[in-house]
Design an enzyme around this catalytic site. Sequence first.
Site, PDB file in Angstrom:
ATOM      1  CE  LYS A   1      -4.130  -1.828   1.967  1.00 26.45           C
ATOM      2  NZ  LYS A   1      -4.712  -2.548   3.170  1.00 26.45           N
TER       3      LYS A   1
ATOM      4  CE  LYS B   1      -6.710  -9.665  -3.540  1.00 20.28           C
ATOM      5  NZ  LYS B   1      -7.711  -9.801  -2.015  1.00 20.28           N
TER       6      LYS B   1
ATOM      7  CE  LYS C   1     -14.145  -4.755  -1.202  1.00 24.61           C
ATOM      8  NZ  LYS C   1     -14.144  -4.654   0.068  1.00 24.61           N
TER       9      LYS C   1
HETATM   10  P1  ADP Z   1     -10.624  -6.510  -1.945  1.00 24.83           P
HETATM   11  O1  ADP Z   1      -9.337  -7.452  -2.103  1.00 24.83           O
HETATM   12  O2  ADP Z   1     -11.662  -6.843  -2.871  1.00 24.83           O
HETATM   13  O3  ADP Z   1     -10.489  -5.490  -1.083  1.00 24.83           O
HETATM   14  P2  ADP Z   1     -10.880  -6.945   1.077  1.00 24.83           P
HETATM   15  O4  ADP Z   1      -9.394  -6.641   1.687  1.00 24.83           O
HETATM   16  O5  ADP Z   1     -12.062  -6.187   1.629  1.00 24.83           O
HETATM   17  O6  ADP Z   1     -11.063  -7.382   0.145  1.00 24.83           O
HETATM   18  O7  ADP Z   1     -11.502  -8.622   1.368  1.00 24.83           O
HETATM   19  C1  ADP Z   1     -12.044  -8.956   2.505  1.00 24.83           C
HETATM   20  C2  ADP Z   1     -11.944 -10.530   2.768  1.00 24.83           C
HETATM   21  O8  ADP Z   1     -12.342 -10.692   1.783  1.00 24.83           O
HETATM   22  C3  ADP Z   1     -11.402 -11.007   3.599  1.00 24.83           C
HETATM   23  O9  ADP Z   1     -11.723 -12.015   4.447  1.00 24.83           O
HETATM   24  C4  ADP Z   1     -10.459 -12.053   1.687  1.00 24.83           C
HETATM   25  O10 ADP Z   1     -10.031 -12.174   2.437  1.00 24.83           O
HETATM   26  C5  ADP Z   1     -11.303 -12.296   1.477  1.00 24.83           C
HETATM   27  N1  ADP Z   1     -11.268 -12.039  -0.240  1.00 24.83           N
HETATM   28  C6  ADP Z   1     -10.855 -10.673  -0.851  1.00 24.83           C
HETATM   29  N2  ADP Z   1     -11.307 -11.459  -1.811  1.00 24.83           N
HETATM   30  C7  ADP Z   1     -10.695 -12.372  -2.185  1.00 24.83           C
HETATM   31  C8  ADP Z   1      -9.646 -13.265  -3.290  1.00 24.83           C
HETATM   32  N3  ADP Z   1     -10.815 -13.015  -4.284  1.00 24.83           N
HETATM   33  N4  ADP Z   1     -10.496 -14.362  -2.935  1.00 24.83           N
HETATM   34  C9  ADP Z   1     -11.091 -15.087  -1.566  1.00 24.83           C
HETATM   35  N5  ADP Z   1     -10.523 -14.009  -0.473  1.00 24.83           N
HETATM   36  C10 ADP Z   1     -11.297 -13.268  -1.016  1.00 24.83           C
END
Ligand code: ADP
Length: 339
Positions: free
Chosen positions: A122, A205, A208
């Site tokens: 970040k 992966k 968002k």
């Molecule tokens: P993003 O990566 O979209 O910003 P967050 O970091 O807010 O999502 O993640 C919220 C939850 O969803 C966490 O527990 C994270 O491990 C899970 N998560 C997010 N993206 C994935 C993914 N592509 N595969 C599996 N779990 C995910």
Amino acid sequence: MHQIILEYLSNMEKVISGIRPTGNLHLGNYFGAVKSFVKMQEEYNCMFFIADWHSLTTHPTPENIRTSVRTILAEYLACGIDPQKAPIYVQSDVKQVLELYLYLNMNAYLGELERVTSFKEKARKQPDNVNAGLLTYPSLMAADILVHKADKVPVGKDQEQNMEMARLFARRFNRIYDVEYFKEPESFHFNAKAVKVPGLDGSGKMGKSEGNAIYLCDDEATIKKKVMRAVTDAGPTMLNQEKPEPIENLFTLMQLVSTPDTYDYFNDQYNNMAIRYGDMKKQLAADINAFCAPIRERILEYKSNEELLAKVAREGAEAAAASAEKTIREVREIIGFRN
Ligand code: ADP
Ligand code: TRP
């Protein structure tokens, strides 16, 4: 609550998890986290929250925050979290978390915080906004978990390092004050391996910020458009050829939303070099839509029911504050403060 129910709950293992309100929930959030929340509420003493303090690291506007918090609340409910079984609360309603955050920060060291991979990433992505909240993200997350003395934390693979930090802070607190107070919380996933839901852009992966996500609230046409655009290749050139990452990703998504028969059908086609990616994508889009449609309808219903959302958040905050207050009183005592 009735005494017997209270005793029953206090003997069950505690589960805490949260998601930052930075947009709509996508398939990665669902299969990586929320699906486990829904299952766990049947067997554990669960609470789930919306990590709005964590989202401040990127300086959202007040309107952004209000909308996103409401969205995640409606989406949690639409995915099947039942607040009667698992209270849902907004992190910023439970101020006890901040007090523990401060105590944990006093024993969190610059070097170890700077070494956290997500901090480094970040800081690289937003070099003009490397704020102290970003650096101490792991201590706030540890406070979220330790303030309820949680046993298990359902999170995706990407949170493993933050979980290590939470365990480290728990051990360190116990050692400094020579107590056996905090338990070390475990990460939890139902599958032997943590799920990583891939994006449709060939690698990495679904996320968002990666701009490659299929959201639970996407309508049929949007889902179809996103899936049909997914990266593929010219097709296998040998029988039973190993799948390159973009193709493997399509199969991984199919495994999550389609029937085993459908998966096997396209897998056999691939192995026999007869695969038509267009057909596979059409099927995948249809299956993703069939999976999302009922959730999408419920999201719309819940989002329009402001009164219900407010009630869920209020009751959730009461339950969470009661649990957190008990810990904070004990921690103050251990540290040497008056209650
Ligand atoms: P993003 O990566 O979209 O910003 P967050 O970091 O807010 O999502 O993640 C919220 C939850 O969803 C966490 O527990 C994270 O491990 C899970 N998560 C997010 N993206 C994935 C993914 N592509 N595969 C599996 N779990 C995910
Ligand atoms: N860091 C988590 C994420 O980005 C969100 C989160 C904050 C969390 N506090 C937590 C998850 C406590 C589990 C427990 O997804």
